[in-house]
Design an enzyme around this catalytic site. Sequence first.
Site, PDB file in Angstrom:
ATOM      1  N   CYS A 120       0.823  -1.215   0.000  1.00 42.26           N
ATOM      2  CA  CYS A 120       0.000   0.000   0.000  1.00 42.26           C
ATOM      3  C   CYS A 120       0.856   1.264   0.000  1.00 42.26           C
ATOM      4  O   CYS A 120       0.371   2.349  -0.328  1.00 42.26           O
ATOM      5  CB  CYS A 120      -0.937   0.011   1.206  1.00 42.26           C
ATOM      6  SG  CYS A 120      -1.869  -1.519   1.362  1.00 42.26           S
ATOM      7  N   TYR A 148      -6.447 -24.022   3.078  1.00 39.08           N
ATOM      8  CA  TYR A 148      -7.152 -22.773   3.388  1.00 39.08           C
ATOM      9  C   TYR A 148      -6.740 -21.715   2.355  1.00 39.08           C
ATOM     10  O   TYR A 148      -5.688 -21.841   1.729  1.00 39.08           O
ATOM     11  CB  TYR A 148      -6.776 -22.309   4.792  1.00 39.08           C
ATOM     12  CG  TYR A 148      -7.318 -23.213   5.885  1.00 39.08           C
ATOM     13  CD1 TYR A 148      -8.389 -22.826   6.673  1.00 39.08           C
ATOM     14  CD2 TYR A 148      -6.755 -24.473   6.117  1.00 39.08           C
ATOM     15  CE1 TYR A 148      -8.899 -23.652   7.664  1.00 39.08           C
ATOM     16  CE2 TYR A 148      -7.254 -25.306   7.102  1.00 39.08           C
ATOM     17  CZ  TYR A 148      -8.331 -24.887   7.875  1.00 39.08           C
ATOM     18  OH  TYR A 148      -8.824 -25.709   8.852  1.00 39.08           O
ATOM     19  N   ALA A 149      -7.550 -20.706   2.174  1.00 42.03           N
ATOM     20  CA  ALA A 149      -7.165 -19.628   1.249  1.00 42.03           C
ATOM     21  C   ALA A 149      -7.687 -18.301   1.791  1.00 42.03           C
ATOM     22  O   ALA A 149      -8.754 -18.244   2.409  1.00 42.03           O
ATOM     23  CB  ALA A 149      -7.702 -19.896  -0.148  1.00 42.03           C
ATOM     24  N   ASP A 155      -6.654 -11.465  -1.490  1.00 37.51           N
ATOM     25  CA  ASP A 155      -7.203 -11.024  -2.778  1.00 37.51           C
ATOM     26  C   ASP A 155      -7.623 -12.188  -3.672  1.00 37.51           C
ATOM     27  O   ASP A 155      -8.370 -11.991  -4.631  1.00 37.51           O
ATOM     28  CB  ASP A 155      -6.140 -10.209  -3.538  1.00 37.51           C
ATOM     29  CG  ASP A 155      -5.866  -8.860  -2.895  1.00 37.51           C
ATOM     30  OD1 ASP A 155      -6.481  -8.567  -1.865  1.00 37.51           O
ATOM     31  OD2 ASP A 155      -5.036  -8.117  -3.450  1.00 37.51           O
ATOM     32  N   TYR A 160     -15.728  15.300  21.508  1.00 40.20           N
ATOM     33  CA  TYR A 160     -15.846  16.651  20.949  1.00 40.20           C
ATOM     34  C   TYR A 160     -15.013  17.672  21.711  1.00 40.20           C
ATOM     35  O   TYR A 160     -15.064  17.749  22.941  1.00 40.20           O
ATOM     36  CB  TYR A 160     -17.311  17.111  20.944  1.00 40.20           C
ATOM     37  CG  TYR A 160     -17.435  18.615  20.806  1.00 40.20           C
ATOM     38  CD1 TYR A 160     -16.952  19.264  19.663  1.00 40.20           C
ATOM     39  CD2 TYR A 160     -17.980  19.400  21.822  1.00 40.20           C
ATOM     40  CE1 TYR A 160     -17.017  20.642  19.533  1.00 40.20           C
ATOM     41  CE2 TYR A 160     -18.044  20.788  21.703  1.00 40.20           C
ATOM     42  CZ  TYR A 160     -17.562  21.407  20.558  1.00 40.20           C
ATOM     43  OH  TYR A 160     -17.615  22.760  20.440  1.00 40.20           O
ATOM     44  N   LYS A 213     -22.653  18.449  17.895  1.00 39.30           N
ATOM     45  CA  LYS A 213     -23.389  17.457  17.094  1.00 39.30           C
ATOM     46  C   LYS A 213     -22.448  17.085  15.961  1.00 39.30           C
ATOM     47  O   LYS A 213     -22.294  17.843  14.999  1.00 39.30           O
ATOM     48  CB  LYS A 213     -24.669  18.058  16.539  1.00 39.30           C
ATOM     49  CG  LYS A 213     -25.787  18.178  17.559  1.00 39.30           C
ATOM     50  CD  LYS A 213     -27.016  18.771  16.886  1.00 39.30           C
ATOM     51  CE  LYS A 213     -28.080  19.103  17.914  1.00 39.30           C
ATOM     52  NZ  LYS A 213     -28.990  20.157  17.421  1.00 39.30           N
TER      53      LYS A 213
HETATM   54  P1  FAD Z   1      -0.353 -10.040  -1.682  1.00 41.26           P
HETATM   55  O1  FAD Z   1      -0.141  -9.138  -0.533  1.00 41.26           O
HETATM   56  O2  FAD Z   1      -0.429  -9.515  -3.028  1.00 41.26           O
HETATM   57  O3  FAD Z   1       0.639 -11.236  -1.557  1.00 41.26           O
HETATM   58  C1  FAD Z   1       0.623 -12.299  -2.437  1.00 41.26           C
HETATM   59  C2  FAD Z   1       2.041 -12.790  -2.649  1.00 41.26           C
HETATM   60  O4  FAD Z   1       1.981 -14.111  -3.128  1.00 41.26           O
HETATM   61  C3  FAD Z   1       2.794 -12.010  -3.694  1.00 41.26           C
HETATM   62  O5  FAD Z   1       3.942 -11.414  -3.142  1.00 41.26           O
HETATM   63  C4  FAD Z   1       3.145 -13.029  -4.760  1.00 41.26           C
HETATM   64  O6  FAD Z   1       4.446 -12.835  -5.271  1.00 41.26           O
HETATM   65  C5  FAD Z   1       3.060 -14.332  -4.006  1.00 41.26           C
HETATM   66  N1  FAD Z   1       2.736 -15.492  -4.835  1.00 41.26           N
HETATM   67  C6  FAD Z   1       1.708 -15.597  -5.725  1.00 41.26           C
HETATM   68  N2  FAD Z   1       1.702 -16.839  -6.269  1.00 41.26           N
HETATM   69  C7  FAD Z   1       2.722 -17.515  -5.715  1.00 41.26           C
HETATM   70  C8  FAD Z   1       3.220 -18.828  -5.869  1.00 41.26           C
HETATM   71  N3  FAD Z   1       2.654 -19.688  -6.713  1.00 41.26           N
HETATM   72  N4  FAD Z   1       4.296 -19.197  -5.142  1.00 41.26           N
HETATM   73  C9  FAD Z   1       4.877 -18.341  -4.270  1.00 41.26           C
HETATM   74  N5  FAD Z   1       4.444 -17.076  -4.095  1.00 41.26           N
HETATM   75  C10 FAD Z   1       3.374 -16.665  -4.793  1.00 41.26           C
HETATM   76  N6  FAD Z   1      -5.256  -2.156   0.127  1.00 41.26           N
HETATM   77  C11 FAD Z   1      -5.771  -1.362   1.079  1.00 41.26           C
HETATM   78  O7  FAD Z   1      -6.614  -1.821   1.861  1.00 41.26           O
HETATM   79  N7  FAD Z   1      -5.383  -0.048   1.208  1.00 41.26           N
HETATM   80  C12 FAD Z   1      -4.459   0.503   0.378  1.00 41.26           C
HETATM   81  O8  FAD Z   1      -4.109   1.685   0.534  1.00 41.26           O
HETATM   82  C13 FAD Z   1      -3.907  -0.299  -0.641  1.00 41.26           C
HETATM   83  N8  FAD Z   1      -2.999   0.212  -1.498  1.00 41.26           N
HETATM   84  C14 FAD Z   1      -2.448  -0.605  -2.456  1.00 41.26           C
HETATM   85  C15 FAD Z   1      -1.502  -0.067  -3.322  1.00 41.26           C
HETATM   86  C16 FAD Z   1      -0.930  -0.884  -4.285  1.00 41.26           C
HETATM   87  C17 FAD Z   1       0.061  -0.296  -5.233  1.00 41.26           C
HETATM   88  C18 FAD Z   1      -1.276  -2.255  -4.367  1.00 41.26           C
HETATM   89  C19 FAD Z   1      -0.647  -3.140  -5.394  1.00 41.26           C
HETATM   90  C20 FAD Z   1      -2.220  -2.789  -3.514  1.00 41.26           C
HETATM   91  C21 FAD Z   1      -2.817  -1.970  -2.558  1.00 41.26           C
HETATM   92  N9  FAD Z   1      -3.784  -2.468  -1.685  1.00 41.26           N
HETATM   93  C22 FAD Z   1      -4.337  -1.659  -0.727  1.00 41.26           C
HETATM   94  C23 FAD Z   1      -4.240  -3.871  -1.778  1.00 41.26           C
HETATM   95  C24 FAD Z   1      -3.501  -4.756  -0.791  1.00 41.26           C
HETATM   96  O9  FAD Z   1      -2.132  -4.599  -0.966  1.00 41.26           O
HETATM   97  C25 FAD Z   1      -3.931  -6.196  -1.040  1.00 41.26           C
HETATM   98  O10 FAD Z   1      -5.305  -6.291  -0.824  1.00 41.26           O
HETATM   99  C26 FAD Z   1      -3.205  -7.170  -0.130  1.00 41.26           C
HETATM  100  O11 FAD Z   1      -1.815  -7.074  -0.280  1.00 41.26           O
HETATM  101  C27 FAD Z   1      -3.652  -8.607  -0.456  1.00 41.26           C
HETATM  102  O12 FAD Z   1      -2.957  -9.499   0.330  1.00 41.26           O
HETATM  103  P2  FAD Z   1      -2.683 -10.990  -0.182  1.00 41.26           P
HETATM  104  O13 FAD Z   1      -1.913 -11.670   0.888  1.00 41.26           O
HETATM  105  O14 FAD Z   1      -3.945 -11.570  -0.651  1.00 41.26           O
HETATM  106  O15 FAD Z   1      -1.795 -10.807  -1.473  1.00 41.26           O
END
Ligand code: FAD
Length: 582
Positions: A43, A281-282, A285, A428, A436
Amino acid sequence: MKTYVIVGGVAGGASAAARLRRLDEKARIIVFERSEHVSLASCGLPYYVGGEIAKRSRLLVQTPQGFRSRFEVDVRTSSQVVAIDRANRAVDVCDMRTGRRYRQSYDKLLLSPGAAPIKPNLPGINGPRIFVLRNLPDADRIRSFVKKDGARTAVVVGGGFIGLEMAESLRQLSLDVTVVEMADQVMLALDREMAEFVHQHLRAKEVELILSDAVAGFEERADGGQVVCTAGGRRIDCDLVVLAIGVRPEVKLARDADLTIGPTGGITVNEYLQTSDEDIYAIGDAIEVTDTVTGRPALIPLAGPANRQGRDAADNMCGRKVTYRGTQGTAIVRVFDMAVANTGASEKRLKDAGIEYLKSYTHSGSHAGYYPGATPLAIKLLFAPETGRILGAQIVGVDGVDKRIDVLATAIAARMTVLDLTEIELAYAPPYGSAKDPVNMAGYVADNILRGEIKPFYPDQLPATPEEDLALLDVRTLGEVQRGCIEGAVHIHVDELRAHVAEVPCDRPLVVYCLTGVRSYYACRILQQMGYDVRNFSGGYVLYCAAQHGKMDIPGIDRFHRSPAASPAAGKPPVRQQMPAS
Ligand code: FAD
């Protein structure tokens, strides 16, 4: 000893690994991360590109060594999990530095692979001047391109939160920026009229905004520059392009392993964040969640839910039974001087889901009007007709947006009603709020609508209502009326209404408006008690202008600006303007 394997070591994966260790000191915990970094602050990437976060290392919240020493977690970076063998409870891993492939068994597996930026198959999309932003190398590439190649102009494709954060960061690097958005608005989590505040702010910050036009392809110019071609026939010259048109859940591993994928394209999980295989588990995003307001399946890629799911999944992997309640979609983004936030469902989403709703608009000051420096807060509240249960909220403002949206997010999670908002007791003192609070005020207005004490009228009802069926009364000052008014309105200032009531049209239902809806409410109460059939124009002339979709300037939009010298990057205290009366 149990072996827990985690795929993905950033938001959700890292959170789960730390929690697993806190719950099970003896377990073997292995995190496979494809990139070179774990626990990256994704982020923060746009702020690193723009220079506000000066040190790259600050984005690396934890290192593999740190994970090892504090949590005894075996973090393997540059290691991609390429297959899951469910029958034998093992994953195949490719060490990306050496190309070596090996197998790792697990008792429980957690998938947190995130979502990848969407890159549609358009002509020229793989050109060297076209960037996406997901990880640190992406950010490094954009930064070094701007620095080395002396880029002066950029096109950001997509007006979501990453696109707008990038537009601001690139402006901070003194680039001329154009945002191209296929929809007729930026920030699709907002409704169109609330997004109009953002459109006008972006334009005031000299970002060129092109709406309702899709990018159709990219061409390289003979001099090495870039042309962005749109479906509407535009050809926009620029030095670099940032693609920010959304993300797609990374589900290949899960799909190849025959795990169930939901209708939205995310991995299906139950309330314990278990996939269709009880040992896998998953989270994050990559999964499909339940939208807590509409009850529908949804993809809501945000860091908060990913981190919380990481903790919940770890608990469940250790045998606890923690239920993930679903995702509400609470988000906030800074767009230059403006803070833009939403929680729960938008009007669009409620309509799509066939859920009935009522709505109110309020414009309050961020703190007491008599204390210097208050800035405006435009609040839209959506609530259920019978019960008044709060369904969604959107806020645009400068100061105090974050705390109000968080109060409303909590209220939605607690299934509170608009009546509860009128009762809620918030902190406040003049520099921070009002006796309010804007949240109480939103509650009062919504509660008046719910109980039928006031009939609301909305801008989208205007063109649909013939003049003979409706009379308009403007109760603002003459000076305000002269600066712009709704055609056909009769003008009587609210303070002169009792004396001039004979001039108020009484042959048709009457819609009363002022700048924001406060003075018109007073007028409505006077007229109602005299027997008039009146409606209050919710959100007033400000909302009327916002709902004209860019054809009119929103009055007072400049109050959403801090002085240019006081932008966050300049590190100086903001200079704010006084709030005028309603
Ligand atoms: P990620 O944090 O994306 O982690 C997944 C990781 O899995 C990655 O590093 C990837 O390389 C790795 N991976 C994938 N497949 C494999 C594999 N087969 N083997 C090994 N590793 C693997 N959210 C907010 O709420 N507020 C914000 O301000 C905000 N700003 C953001 C700004 C940017 C530029 C970006 C890109 C995202 C932003 N987000 C924000 C979204 C937030 O970062 C994501 O929602 C969050 O990181 C999701 O977490 P995650 O663990 O699902 O995936």
